[in-house]
Write an enzyme that holds these catalytic residues in place. Structure first.
Site, PDB file in Angstrom:
ATOM      1  N   GLU A 182      49.196  47.578  39.523  1.00 50.72           N
ATOM      2  CA  GLU A 182      48.004  46.951  39.016  1.00 50.72           C
ATOM      3  C   GLU A 182      46.855  46.930  39.884  1.00 50.72           C
ATOM      4  OE1 GLU A 182      46.294  42.922  36.589  1.00 50.72           O
ATOM      5  OE2 GLU A 182      48.334  43.329  36.723  1.00 50.72           O
ATOM      6  N   ASP A 183      47.121  46.326  41.074  1.00 51.97           N
ATOM      7  CA  ASP A 183      46.007  45.844  42.066  1.00 51.97           C
ATOM      8  C   ASP A 183      45.969  46.700  43.300  1.00 51.97           C
ATOM      9  OD1 ASP A 183      45.653  43.619  40.203  1.00 51.97           O
ATOM     10  OD2 ASP A 183      46.753  42.493  41.359  1.00 51.97           O
TER      11      ASP A 183
END
Length: 756
Positions: free
Chosen positions: A113-114
C-alpha cells in the site's frame, strides 16, 4: 475444538491461588497507558521464540529486512521511523502465539500500500500464503471510487472475503488497528474521531465475534478515549477516585471467596477487576442513568479446573451472597457463537455493593481472552482454522452480500451483523437458533430456512400466537406458521433485524416491484404512443436500446422499469427514439436570470440540498430524520413528490433502498447562513438552577430556542426530570458542540436528538 472436555485435563494447583496485586494493575487495565512497544528485531524474535520455540524464525528475519528496505526514509505522523509500526504489529501477533506467516504479514502489511513493492514481488520472495495475507490486509488504495464511502465499503468487502479463506488476515488487521489506536495521538482531531468511530463500529465487534475479548476491550477503551475524551476523562476520574474503596471491597470479597472455596475443596484462582470505561459508558447510555447509579463496576473472576467445579463455585457464591434476580447466565451449557463460555452472576456483596462474578475453567478463560488466536492450529497445505465455528457467521454474511452493490447498505448491514448482543431461542424440536438482540419471529423464520421465511404468516412463542413484530427473548420456543404461496410484505423490513432476513425480503420485494414497474412502463409507452399517433412496431428495437444506453442502462427492461418508477416520461423516450414523429409542441422557456434563481432558492428551506448532476427538481428533507447540514445524506425518488432526502443513519433508509433504481445522489449546496430546527430531549436530575444552565449554554452558542418544555418524572420518585426543546443550529458540528456542553452540566444524564 472441545473446550469443555479439554478444560478438565488442564493442570491446576491443588491449593487455592488468589491473584490480587496491591497496585491492581490488571484491575485498572482499562485506565492504564499503552504498553511499551518492542523496537528491535531481536526483541521480536525473543517474543516469537518464547511463544513457539519449535518454529523456524528465518522467514521473519527476511521479512523484517524486506520491510525495512521498503520503508526506508518514511516517517509516521509522530516523526518516528515508519518501520517501528510494522515491527510493533508483528510483536503483537507474536505475543498472540501466531505462526511465522502471520508475523511476516504483520511486518509486510503496508509495503504494497505505501511503497513501490507489489503483491507479485512479495509472492516471489515469501510464497503464496504470505502474499495472500498481505493482499487481504492491503487497502484498495490504487483504485478510483466515486466516494470515500464506496472505497471504505470495498475495503471491508475485500478484507472479509480474504478472511473467509484465511482468518489470519483479520487477526493481522486487528493487530494493525490496535497499534494504530495506541499511537493515535499524533493525528488531527478530525482523523482521530473518524478512526475511533470506525474502530467501535467495525473492528471491536469483529474482535468480539472472534472471541478476542482482550483485544476488543483495549480497542473500545482507546476508541472511547478519542471519540469522547470528556466523557472518558469523567468516568476515568470517578473510577480512580474510588480506587481505595474498590481495593478494600475486592480484597474483602476475595478473602471470603478464597475461604469458602477452600472449605469446599474447589481449587481456583481469583481475580478482581473494574468494569472498563467504555463498558460503563455504554451502560450509562443504555439505561439512561448517572455514573453514581452504576452498581456493578466491580467484578470478581473465579478460574477453576473443571466444569463440575464451575457449578460448585456458583453454589458457594450464592450460598454466601444473595444473587440479583435475572442476572444469572449460563454460557457453559449454551456457549455464545464465538465459543465464549463462562457462568455469570451478580450478587449483593459486603456493605450492600453489587458485584458481578464470572466463573470459568482455565481453557475457557484463554478462549475468552484470546478467542480464535488461542486455538490457532496450522497444518501444512491448509489455511488453518478455516472450519472454526467462530467464522461461520462470516461465511453467511459474505454469501448474502456478494451481490450487494450499494456501499452504504453494505456498510450498515455489516455493522448490524457485527452487533454483539444475542438472544437464544429454540425450535419446537429443541434446535438452538442464535439471533441478534431485538430480533422478531421473521428473523427466526429465515434463520430456519428461506422458504419458511417467505411463506411465514404467523408465529407461536411459547405456545401463544403473537404478532410477527414481537421481540424474541432468551429461552423462547418459537413455532412458525406458514402458508404456501404467501410472500413477504414491505412492512416486514420495519422489524426484521438480521441481514439474512432483510436481504431475502428485499430480494422478493425488489423482484416483484421490478416486474410491476416493467409492466407499468410498457403500458405508459404504449398509451403515450397511441395518443401521439406513433407506431411502436415501426420503431426498431435498437433505437430503444440506444436510449437506454444514453440513460446509463444496459437492457431494455431497465428502461421500461425506469418509466414505471417515474424517473422520466414516456414522451421523452419517444422523442429520442422517433424525433421526426414526436415534436415538442411548445418551445422551452428562457432560462431564469440569476436574480430569479436566487429568489426561488431563498423561497425554499430545502434549497440547501442539490441533486448531483440534475437541476430543476423538487427536493425535500424527510421528516422521519430531518437531516441537517453536515449529516451524510442520500436521496430517494418518490412518485409524484420529488426527491426525499434522508440521513444515511435514518432507520427508514434501509427499508427504502431495496429499490436501487430509485436511489439518487444528493449533496449539501449552500454555505453557512441557513439554520435547521433540531428537537432534543435532555434527561436530568431534578434540581433547581439546571434549566438556567442549559439555556445559558444555548445563549452562549447563539442558538435560537423555538420551543422548550421541562417536566419532573414522578414515576422515579421525583428525582429525575426531562427537558424537551426545539433549537436552531447551523450544522452538525454546532449541534455536537452544544450537546457536549449540555452533557458537561452537573446532573445531566443524557442528551438525545429525536425526530418529530
Amino acid at each position: 475444538m472441545e473446550p469443555v472436555a479439554a478444560a478438565a485435563e488442564l493442570p491446576v494447583p491443588v491449593e487455592t491461588s488468589v491473584v490480587v496485586d496491591s497496585d491492581l494493575p490488571a484491575v485498572y487495565e482499562g485506565l492504564a497507558p499503552p504498553p511499551a512497544e518492542p523496537s528491535t528485531l531481536a526483541e521480536l524474535i525473543t517474543i516469537f521464540r518464547e511463544a513457539r520455540p519449535k518454529d523456524d524464525f528465518t522467514l521473519i528475519e527476511k521479512a523484517y529486512e524486506f520491510a525495512e528496505r521498503c520503508h526506508t526514509g518514511q516517517l509516521r505522523a509522530s516523526g518516528e521511523p515508519y518501520i517501528l509500526h510494522p515491527l510493533a504489529v508483528a510483536c503483537i501477533l507474536a505475543g498472540m502465539r501466531m505462526d511465522a506467516v502471520s508475523v511476516c504479514t504483520g511486518l509486510l502489511h503496508d509495503v504494497v500500500e505505501d511503497t513501490s513493492a507489489t503483491v507479485v514481488e512479495v509472492q516471489k520472495v515469501f510464497g503464496d500464503e504470505v502474499a495472500h495475507c498481505v493482499n487481504g490486509v492491503t487497502k484498495l488504495s490504487k483504485i478510483e471510487f466515486s466516494s470515500a464511502e464506496d472505497r471504505q465499503a470495498e475495503n471491508y468487502r475485500k478484507m472479509l472475503l480474504a478472511m473467509v479463506n484465511d482468518v489470519r488476515v483479520i487477526i493481522v488487521k486487528l493487530a494493525d488497528r490496535l497499534h494504530n489506536m495506541r499511537t493515535l495521538g499524533a493525528l488531527s482531531a478530525e482523523r482521530r474521531e473518524r478512526i475511533a468511530k470506525e474502530t467501535l463500529e467495525i473492528f471491536s465487534p469483529i474482535a468480539h465475534r472472534l472471541g478476542m475479548g482482550k483485544v476488543r476491550g483495549e480497542l473500545e477503551d482507546l476508541a472511547f478515549r478519542h471519540r469522547d475524551p470528556e466523557a472518558f476523562a469523567e468516568i476515568s476520574k470517578t473510577i480512580d477516585t474510588q480506587r481505595a474503596a474498590n481495593e478494600l471491597f475486592i480484597d474483602k470479597m476475595r478473602k471470603t471467596v478464597e475461604s469458602e472455596l477452600r472449605r469446599e475443596g474447589i481449587p481456583a484462582r481469583v481475580e478482581g477487576r473494574v468494569k472498563r470505561a467504555f463498558s460503563v459508558y455504554q451502560k450509562l447510555i443504555r439505561q439512561k442513568i448517572s455514573l453514581d447509579q452504576v452498581y456493578d463496576i466491580l467484578a470478581i473472576r473465579i478460574i477453576t479446573d473443571s466444569v463440575k467445579n464451575c457449578y460448585g463455585a456458583l453454589g458457594v457464591i450464592h450460598n454466601e451472597w444473595r444473587p440479583v434476580p435475572g442476572r444469572i447466565k449460563d454460557f457453559i451449557a449454551i456457549p455464545r457463537p464465538n465459543l465464549y463460555q463462562s457462568l455469570h452472576t451478580s450478587v449483593v456483596g459486603p456493605d450492600g455493593k453489587h458485584c458481578e462474578i464470572q466463573i470459568r475453567t482455565e481453557e475457557m478463560h484463554r478462549i475468552a481472552e484470546e478467542g480464535i488466536a488461542a486455538h490457532w492450529k496450522y497444518k501444512e497445505g491448509t489455511r488453518g482454522a478455516q472450519d472454526d465455528q467462530r467464522i461461520a457467521w462470516l461465511r453467511q454474511l459474505v454469501e448474502w452480500q456478494r451481490d450487494m452493490q450499494d456501499s452504504s447498505e453494505f456498510s450498515s448491514t455489516l455493522k448490524l451483523d457485527l452487533f454483539p448482543e444475542e438472544v437464544y431461542c429454540f425450535t419446537p424440536k429443541g434446535r438452538v437458533i442464535v439471533l441478534p438482540a431485538g430480533s422478531s419471529p421473521i428473523d427466526f423464520a429465515y434463520a430456519v430456512h428461506s422458504e419458511v421465511g417467505n411463506t411465514c404468516v404467523g408465529a407461536r412463542i411459547n405456545a401463544r400466537i403473537v404478532p410477527l413484530r414481537s421481540t424474541l427473548r432468551n429461552g423462547d420456543v418459537v413455532d412458525i406458521i406458514t402458508q404456501p404461496g404467501h410472500m413477504p410484505g414491505k412492512d416486514w423490513l420495519g422489524f426484521a433485524k438480521t441481514s439474512r432476513a432483510r436481504n431475502k425480503i428485499k430480494h422478493v420485494i425488489n423482484t416483484n416491484e421490478r416486474e410491476r414497474a416493467i409492466e407499468i412502463g410498457q403500458k405508459f409507452l404504449e398509451k403515450e404512443a397511441r395518443r401521439l399517433g406513433v407506431g411502436l412496431s415501426r420503431i426498431p428495437k435498437a433505437a430503444f436500446e440506444a436510449v437506454a444506453a444514453e440513460y446509463g442502462m444496459s437492457k431494455l427492461e431497465d428502461l421500461h422499469a425506469a418509466l414505471g418508477y417515474g424517473k422520466f416520461s414516456a414522451r421523452q423516450v419517444l422523442q429520442k427514439c422517433a424525433p421526426e414523429q414526436v415534436q415538442d409542441p411548445t418551445p422551452p422557456p428562457p432560462p431564469p436570470s440569476d436574480a430569479m434563481q436566487a429568489a426561488a432558492r431563498a423561497a425554499s428551506d430545502d434549497a440547501v440540498i442539490r441533486v448531483t448532476g440534475i437541476d430543476d427538481v423538487m427536493v425535500y428533507r424527510a421528516r422521519c430524520c430531518n437531516p441537517i447540514k453536515g449529516d451524510s445524506i442520500v436521496g430517494y425518488v418518490t412518485r409524484g413528490k420529488g426527491i426525499a432526502v434522508h440521513s444515511r443513519s435514518c432507520s427508514n433508509v434501509q427499508n427504502l433502498m431495496y429499490e436501487s433504481e430509485r436511489r439518487i445522489d444528493v449533496e449539501w449546496e449552500r454555505a453557512a447562513t441557513d439554520s435547521f430546527p433540531v428537537h432534543l430531549i435532555v434527561k436530568t436530575d431534578d434540581r433547581p438552577g439546571l434549566l438556567h444552565q442549559i439555556t445559558s449554554v444555548l445563549h452562549n452558542e447563539n442558538s435560537n430556542v423555538r420551543s422548550l418544555e421541562a417536566r419532573t418524572d414522578y414515576s422515579s420518585n421525583g428525582d429525575s426530570a426531562s427537558v424537551e426543546m426545539t433549537i436552531d443550529v447551523k450544522d452538525k458540528k454546532q449541534l455536537e458542540k452544544l450537546c457536549g456542553a449540555i452533557r458537561r452540566i452537573s446532573g445531566v444524564r443524557d442528551v438525545e436528538r429525536t425526530h418529530q
